[in-house]
Scaffold this motif. Structure first.
Motif, PDB file in Angstrom:
ATOM      1  N   UNK A 124      -0.684   2.911  -7.356  1.00 31.86           N
ATOM      2  CA  UNK A 124       0.517   2.096  -7.155  1.00 31.86           C
ATOM      3  C   UNK A 124       0.155   0.612  -7.202  1.00 31.86           C
ATOM      4  N   UNK A 125      -0.909   0.268  -6.488  1.00 28.03           N
ATOM      5  CA  UNK A 125      -1.321  -1.146  -6.478  1.00 28.03           C
ATOM      6  C   UNK A 125      -1.731  -1.597  -7.874  1.00 28.03           C
ATOM      7  N   UNK A 126      -2.451  -0.745  -8.631  1.00 30.25           N
ATOM      8  CA  UNK A 126      -2.863  -1.104  -9.991  1.00 30.25           C
ATOM      9  C   UNK A 126      -1.659  -1.264 -10.896  1.00 30.25           C
ATOM     10  N   UNK A 127      -0.652  -0.401 -10.741  1.00 30.21           N
ATOM     11  CA  UNK A 127       0.562  -0.518 -11.561  1.00 30.21           C
ATOM     12  C   UNK A 127       1.261  -1.846 -11.302  1.00 30.21           C
ATOM     13  N   UNK A 128       1.245  -2.286 -10.041  1.00 30.66           N
ATOM     14  CA  UNK A 128       1.857  -3.580  -9.729  1.00 30.66           C
ATOM     15  C   UNK A 128       1.074  -4.709 -10.401  1.00 30.66           C
ATOM     16  N   UNK A 162       4.871   9.331   1.365  1.00 29.88           N
ATOM     17  CA  UNK A 162       4.531   7.965   0.955  1.00 29.88           C
ATOM     18  C   UNK A 162       4.362   7.880  -0.562  1.00 29.88           C
ATOM     19  N   UNK A 163       3.679   8.877  -1.135  1.00 29.15           N
ATOM     20  CA  UNK A 163       3.449   8.861  -2.582  1.00 29.15           C
ATOM     21  C   UNK A 163       4.771   8.943  -3.329  1.00 29.15           C
ATOM     22  N   UNK A 164       5.642   9.883  -2.931  1.00 27.31           N
ATOM     23  CA  UNK A 164       6.925  10.042  -3.618  1.00 27.31           C
ATOM     24  C   UNK A 164       7.776   8.789  -3.489  1.00 27.31           C
ATOM     25  N   UNK A 165       7.786   8.208  -2.284  1.00 25.47           N
ATOM     26  CA  UNK A 165       8.597   6.997  -2.065  1.00 25.47           C
ATOM     27  C   UNK A 165       8.069   5.830  -2.887  1.00 25.47           C
ATOM     28  N   UNK A 166       6.756   5.649  -2.897  1.00 25.33           N
ATOM     29  CA  UNK A 166       6.173   4.535  -3.643  1.00 25.33           C
ATOM     30  C   UNK A 166       6.422   4.672  -5.132  1.00 25.33           C
ATOM     31  N   UNK A 167       6.294   5.885  -5.675  1.00 24.87           N
ATOM     32  CA  UNK A 167       6.525   6.061  -7.113  1.00 24.87           C
ATOM     33  C   UNK A 167       7.998   5.837  -7.463  1.00 24.87           C
ATOM     34  N   UNK A 168       8.886   6.217  -6.548  1.00 22.91           N
ATOM     35  CA  UNK A 168      10.303   5.941  -6.780  1.00 22.91           C
ATOM     36  C   UNK A 168      10.557   4.440  -6.805  1.00 22.91           C
ATOM     37  N   UNK A 169       9.974   3.722  -5.864  1.00 19.32           N
ATOM     38  CA  UNK A 169      10.167   2.276  -5.813  1.00 19.32           C
ATOM     39  C   UNK A 169       9.588   1.588  -7.050  1.00 19.32           C
ATOM     40  N   UNK A 210       5.160   0.824   1.011  1.00 18.22           N
ATOM     41  CA  UNK A 210       5.436   2.231   1.294  1.00 18.22           C
ATOM     42  C   UNK A 210       4.191   3.088   1.266  1.00 18.22           C
ATOM     43  N   UNK A 211       3.178   2.677   0.524  1.00 15.37           N
ATOM     44  CA  UNK A 211       2.019   3.537   0.313  1.00 15.37           C
ATOM     45  C   UNK A 211       0.895   3.257   1.304  1.00 15.37           C
ATOM     46  N   UNK A 212       1.148   2.415   2.289  1.00 18.20           N
ATOM     47  CA  UNK A 212       0.105   2.096   3.262  1.00 18.20           C
ATOM     48  C   UNK A 212      -0.295   3.327   4.077  1.00 18.20           C
ATOM     49  N   UNK A 213      -1.544   3.341   4.523  1.00 22.32           N
ATOM     50  CA  UNK A 213      -2.110   4.493   5.232  1.00 22.32           C
ATOM     51  C   UNK A 213      -1.397   4.743   6.555  1.00 22.32           C
ATOM     52  N   UNK A 214      -1.290   6.031   6.877  1.00 19.22           N
ATOM     53  CA  UNK A 214      -0.736   6.459   8.163  1.00 19.22           C
ATOM     54  C   UNK A 214      -1.754   6.166   9.262  1.00 19.22           C
ATOM     55  N   UNK A 215      -1.277   5.640  10.377  1.00 13.60           N
ATOM     56  CA  UNK A 215      -2.187   5.238  11.459  1.00 13.60           C
ATOM     57  C   UNK A 215      -2.693   6.408  12.281  1.00 13.60           C
ATOM     58  N   UNK A 216      -2.143   7.636  12.071  1.00 15.02           N
ATOM     59  CA  UNK A 216      -2.537   8.730  12.947  1.00 15.02           C
ATOM     60  C   UNK A 216      -3.942   9.252  12.656  1.00 15.02           C
ATOM     61  N   UNK A 217      -4.483   9.000  11.464  1.00 14.41           N
ATOM     62  CA  UNK A 217      -5.821   9.490  11.115  1.00 14.41           C
ATOM     63  C   UNK A 217      -6.758   8.318  10.864  1.00 14.41           C
ATOM     64  N   UNK A 218      -8.055   8.567  11.062  1.00 19.04           N
ATOM     65  CA  UNK A 218      -9.044   7.506  10.871  1.00 19.04           C
ATOM     66  C   UNK A 218      -9.122   7.073   9.419  1.00 19.04           C
ATOM     67  N   UNK A 219      -8.983   8.006   8.511  1.00 19.99           N
ATOM     68  CA  UNK A 219      -9.032   7.620   7.104  1.00 19.99           C
ATOM     69  C   UNK A 219      -8.084   8.486   6.312  1.00 19.99           C
ATOM     70  N   UNK A 241       9.505   2.971  -9.984  1.00 20.35           N
ATOM     71  CA  UNK A 241      10.473   3.250 -11.048  1.00 20.35           C
ATOM     72  C   UNK A 241      11.691   2.341 -10.946  1.00 20.35           C
ATOM     73  N   UNK A 242      12.020   1.939  -9.736  1.00 23.80           N
ATOM     74  CA  UNK A 242      13.148   1.023  -9.536  1.00 23.80           C
ATOM     75  C   UNK A 242      12.749  -0.435  -9.796  1.00 23.80           C
ATOM     76  N   UNK A 243      11.459  -0.687 -10.020  1.00 19.66           N
ATOM     77  CA  UNK A 243      10.999  -2.049 -10.228  1.00 19.66           C
ATOM     78  C   UNK A 243      10.799  -2.826  -8.949  1.00 19.66           C
ATOM     79  N   UNK A 244      10.744  -2.166  -7.812  1.00 19.41           N
ATOM     80  CA  UNK A 244      10.577  -2.840  -6.516  1.00 19.41           C
ATOM     81  C   UNK A 244       9.095  -2.756  -6.138  1.00 19.41           C
ATOM     82  N   UNK A 245       8.287  -3.616  -6.755  1.00 17.10           N
ATOM     83  CA  UNK A 245       6.836  -3.504  -6.666  1.00 17.10           C
ATOM     84  C   UNK A 245       6.313  -3.755  -5.259  1.00 17.10           C
ATOM     85  N   UNK A 246       6.769  -4.779  -4.596  1.00 17.41           N
ATOM     86  CA  UNK A 246       6.259  -5.099  -3.272  1.00 17.41           C
ATOM     87  C   UNK A 246       6.631  -4.010  -2.256  1.00 17.41           C
ATOM     88  N   UNK A 247       7.840  -3.486  -2.404  1.00 26.12           N
ATOM     89  CA  UNK A 247       8.258  -2.409  -1.517  1.00 26.12           C
ATOM     90  C   UNK A 247       7.396  -1.168  -1.745  1.00 26.12           C
TER      91      UNK A 247
END
Length: 936
Positions: A714-718, A674-681, A693-702, A683-689
């Motif tokens: 990522x959110x702050x950069x946007x 998620x981190x790698x994908x979000x940072x790539x996006x 991409x960086x949303x939490x995985x549902x398999x763990x409580x936190x 860099x591409x200027x695709x802020x909403x994407x």
């Protein structure tokens, strides 16, 4: 006729390739006991009677005719040609090995007289044997004088007769070749002694060729030592692949070398097997498919072997052969365990001696010829339905206690006995082999085919069976099912007594894995503590045999600690695995640990260190054939994140695109992706994407602290890109101040919001973070960004001298690893500074294009459209740059090789290439030239 369907049984003449020629009618028999007169030289006939008064049967004295499909093999003809130079030749092999046809073809081309005798069960007793021996000489055109005499009784022969025969043979000018086919049918030891007497005293006048399935009862060792024996055995008679292709071609089958090789492997080059297969395949619409898939147990080969080999054995030997057919290899003791008797040792030794398709496998082990084994197994199922599982279970029990675990597991599975197989796996502390090592896939498949056996386990609850079920589910990343089975195993272990240390240690391993998969560091830590308490109760040799168990345990513990944000503790656990000398059993955990350590390096701001770890993981994968370079998921995600730092989005996108579809196997890998994908996006200027991409995985409580921190970044950069610095400040306010990336991100947000003091305070906190042994805690991916934030603050305050100094520091730290992304993120304000001396030289060639001669400002990194121009005609490769950087640090060739995980010879090759491209000849010159060009 399709695969698995055979034509009707073929007649024996077709199988062996020869039918005896028609012969003239027999002459009237001689008077019993009378010495027959010398026969005329041309043509020799077969007349007279044997000591029982029966006429000599012509077929016993005629070699088989060569069939049209006979393949003459030059290597064997040449070998057999030595028979004319040695008194004794033994052509020994199993039924259908091609012995008789080989000798018959060779004999047909000789100039010397050849006497042929084929023995059968009717020729028993010395008198019968020597009467037929003498008749063979007559029929072969080498009669002996009447004065030699003839046996008068079937069961005995006078010694003087043998002396006269030997004397007669010794006095011949030309030797007579005597071929005795099926010599194994002679069971009387005195015949062998008499034959050896005649052979010894017959001298150069006799060349004896014995064609036999069993070892002749002659003193063969004497002939071997004296060099007076020619031997052709089963291994010599076996067809090679090229010979098999030629033989099948004679049967009208054009087979590829690959298909013929598979057939030779299955038949072990057995002549009759190849011929039978060829005859059957000719009747199939797809011969090559037939030969690949035919069922040996339902073929003409089965008819041949059952009749020629199995049915010739006593009932007790047949029973032994049928039972051992379930085994790939066996010892006499194991065969006794399957039969319940104690006679396997002499029986197997006899079968081996008789070439009855039993082979010596070395060190006291035997095995059956593969086709014979297939046929016997099919026959066992037909003859005794249900016995096969019973035999497998007995074999598993014997093998389990003899220390051959893989075979014990295989037979336990073949018996359908999960309790037995699981118990063997757990008791031997081998449950880790389900996850790693060369047998992992095989074991997973083996246990996947086992049922639950509720009746058996109701009577004898098995914690081992539940542990194996738990391991199977956890290996599929099914945490809920795995925990359910693991819970039942723990309950049964708590209720059990006795020595269960191996089972409890296996339980601890699975508990650590469950903690890793569920993001529960508490569960993993508890499992590690439990394992530490148990280690003293497990025999050291057993632990030494299974290093994968502790390697996996520490790997899972390290991954769970990494998820919890305990980076230093995670580094300790993971490092313990990588420092242990590796083998195939621990290769996968070592690669796993290297990839997790690479992620920690990235989180601490050391992209170059992360990349080196991934290279080491790649080398580990290539060394043991573990799959694609960079690992199945985590390694590629880390390398993609490093590519983003170097402002290489296309490479990062390609790496992320090669990751497996579906969810990641564990939370750490999922978060890294998620981190790698979000940072790539970003860099591409695709802020909403990027935000999605960086949303939490549902398999763990936190989420992990570092994953939450990067999501906030990522959110702050946007927010900053949208001109909302206050929102960026709020997003980063809750992040921990021990995360280097978040400290720099928060400082940048405060600076954008106009709070220079808070920005400075946060950067001071960053500078005080505790370091690691041998290096600072925070690496250049963070310190370069921190320097750029300070430079921006200095510019806002009008302190241009500090701006230049801070940019100089940032460029020097970023250039060795070509960290371009921090400068792109800094914004366009930096471009004029980079275009002016002295920063222009530091930035040229890797960050911005070379400045124009007229001093025009270079374009800002964010505006760069073309790749940077190299300052010399032939650019250095990435690896050559790495070698050059270490050369500038005065590192030796050996040190460079160790640091880059390369061989010394590879480093020397790169150095030669660097010297050539820089037009230099020495190390110092290369460093000086590189500095002049701005490469260092």
């Amino acid at each position: 006729m399709g695969p698995g369907v055979d034509p009707p049984s073929l007649p024996a003449a077709d199988v062996l390739g020869a039918a005896p020629p028609s012969l003239p009618a027999a002459a009237p028999p001689d008077v019993l006991g009378a010495a027959p007169p010398s026969l005329p030289a041309a043509p020799p006939g077969v007349t007279g009677t044997d000591p029982l008064g029966d006429p000599f049967l012509r077929t016993r004295f005629v070699p088989p005719a060569r069939p049209e499909t006979y393949l003459r093999r030059a290597r064997l003809d040449e070998h057999l040609g030595q028979a004319l130079r040695t008194p004794l030749t033994v052509v020994g092999g199993c039924a259908g090995a091609g012995k008789t046809l080989l000798v018959a073809e060779w004999a047909a081309g000789l100039d010397e007289p050849v006497a042929w005798l084929t023995l059968d069960d009717a020729i028993q007793g010395p008198g019968m044997f020597w009467a037929h021996f003498l008749q063979a000489l007559r029929a072969g055109g080498a009669p002996v004088p009447a004065s030699v005499g003839a046996p008068a009784r079937a069961d005995e022969v006078d010694h003087p007769l043998l002396s006269r025969l030997a004397e007669e043979l010794a006095g011949r000018d030309r030797p007579v070749v005597v071929v005795i086919d099926e010599f194994d049918r002679t069971t009387a030891p005195e015949i062998a002694r008499q034959l050896e007497f005649v052979l010894h005293h017959g001298g150069a006048g006799l060349r004896l060729v014995l064609v036999t399935r069993t070892e002749p009862l002659l003193p063969l060792h004497r002939y071997r030592v004296a060099g007076e024996m020619t031997e052709i055995r089963d291994a010599d008679l076996a067809f090679t692949v090229d010979e098999a292709v030629a033989l099948l071609g004679l049967h009208g089958l054009g087979l590829s070398a690959e298909a013929a090789g598979a057939l030779v492997e299955r038949t072990r080059g057995w002549a009759a097997g190849l011929r039978l297969c060829a005859l059957a395949a000719r009747l199939s619409p797809d011969p090559e498919l037939y030969l690949k898939e035919f069922e040996a147990g339902r073929s003409t080969i089965a008819d041949f072997l059952l009749a020629e080999v199995l049915d010739r054995q006593p009932p007790r030997t047949q029973d032994l052969l049928l039972r051992v057919s379930v085994l790939d290899r066996f010892r006499p003791e194991l065969a006794d365990a399957l039969t319940g008797r104690h006679d396997a040792a002499p029986v197997l030794a006899g079968l081996l001696r008789d070439n009855a398709f039993v082979e010596d496998f070395g060190e006291g082990w035997y095995r059956l010829h593969p086709l014979f084994r297939e046929i016997l197994r099919t026959h066992l199922r037909r003859r005794s339905p249900g016995l096969e599982r019973h035999v497998h279970r007995r074999a598993a029990q014997w093998l389990r206690h003899s220390g051959t675990l893989p075979e014990a597991l295989a037979h336990g599975a073949a018996a359908g006995d999960l309790t037995l197989a699981a118990g063997a796996l757990v008791d031997e502390l081998a449950i880790g082999q389900l996850f790693t090592g060369p047998r992992a896939d095989e074991l997973a498949e083996l246990f996947a085919g086992l049922g639950t056996e509720p009746e058996r386990e109701a009577a004898a609850p098995s914690p081992a069976a539940d542990l194996v079920r738990a391991a199977r589910e956890l290996s599929r990343h099914d945490l809920a099912r795995g925990l359910a089975h693991l819970g039942r195993a723990e309950e049964r272990l708590d209720a059990s007594t006795g020595d269960l240390a191996a089972a409890r240690l296996s339980c601890a391993l699975l508990g650590a894995l469950a903690g890793r998969l569920g993001g529960s560091v508490d569960r993993a830590e508890e499992a590690a503590r439990s394992a530490a308490r148990l280690l003293g109760s497990v025999p050291v040799p057993l632990l030494d045999e299974h290093p994968e168990l502790l390697a996996l345990l520490r790997t899972h513990l390290g991954a769970a600690r990494l998820w919890a944000g305990l980076l230093a503790e995670a580094r300790t656990a993971l490092g313990e695995v990588t420092r242990v000398p590796g083998d195939a059993a621990t290769a996968l955990p070592r690669r796993d640990c290297l990839e997790h350590l690479a992620l920690i390096d990235y989180l601490d701001g050391w992209p170059g260190g992360a990349e080196r770890r991934i290279r080491a993981a790649t080398a580990e994968a290539e060394r043991f054939g573990l799959g694609p370079p960079g690992g199945p998921s985590l390694g590629r995600a880390v390398v993609a994140a490093v590519a983003v730092e170097r402002d290489e989005p296309d490479q990062a996108e390609a790496l992320l695109g090669r990751l497996p579809d579906g969810p990641a196997p564990d939370p750490v890998t999922a978060a890294a992706r998620r981190v790698a994908t979000a940072r790539l996006l970003l860099a591409r200027g695709r802020h909403r994407a990027a935000l999605a991409a960086v949303r939490q995985d549902a398999r763990t409580e936190e989420d992990a602290p570092w994953a939450r921190g990067h999501a906030a970044l990522v959110a702050a950069a946007v927010c900053l890109a949208e001109g909302r610095p206050e929102a960026a400040v709020e997003l980063l306010r809750g992040t921990a101040e021990d995360q280097p990336w978040c400290l720099v991100g928060a400082a940048r947000a405060h600076l954008a919001a106009g709070d220079r003091a808070e920005a400075g305070r946060l950067l001071d906190v960053l500078d005080r973070l505790p370091g690691l042994p041998g290096r600072p805690r925070t690496g250049p991916a963070v310190t370069v960004r921190a320097a750029l934030v300070r430079a921006r603050a200095a510019k806002l305050e009008g302190d241009l001298g500090s701006v230049t100094g801070l940019l100089d520091r940032a460029l020097r730290e970023a250039r060795p690893e070509e960290l371009r992304r921090p400068f792109v993120e800094a914004g366009p304000w930096i471009a004029p500074f980079l275009a002016a001396a002295p920063l222009r030289i530091l930035a040229a060639g890797w960050l911005v294009p070379e400045a124009a001669r007229d001093g025009a400002a270079a374009r800002a990194p964010a505006e760069r459209a073309e790749p940077p121009a190299e300052p010399f005609p032939e650019p250095l490769s990435e690896r050559e740059r790495e070698v050059l950087e270490r050369l500038a640090r005065m590192m030796s060739t050996e040190d460079i090789a160790a640091d880059l995980y390369l061989s010394v010879n590879t480093v020397k090759t790169h150095l030669k290439s660097v010297y050539r491209k820089l037009s230099v000849h020495r190390r110092n010159e290369a460093v000086r030239r590189a500095r002049d060009l701005g490469l260092l």
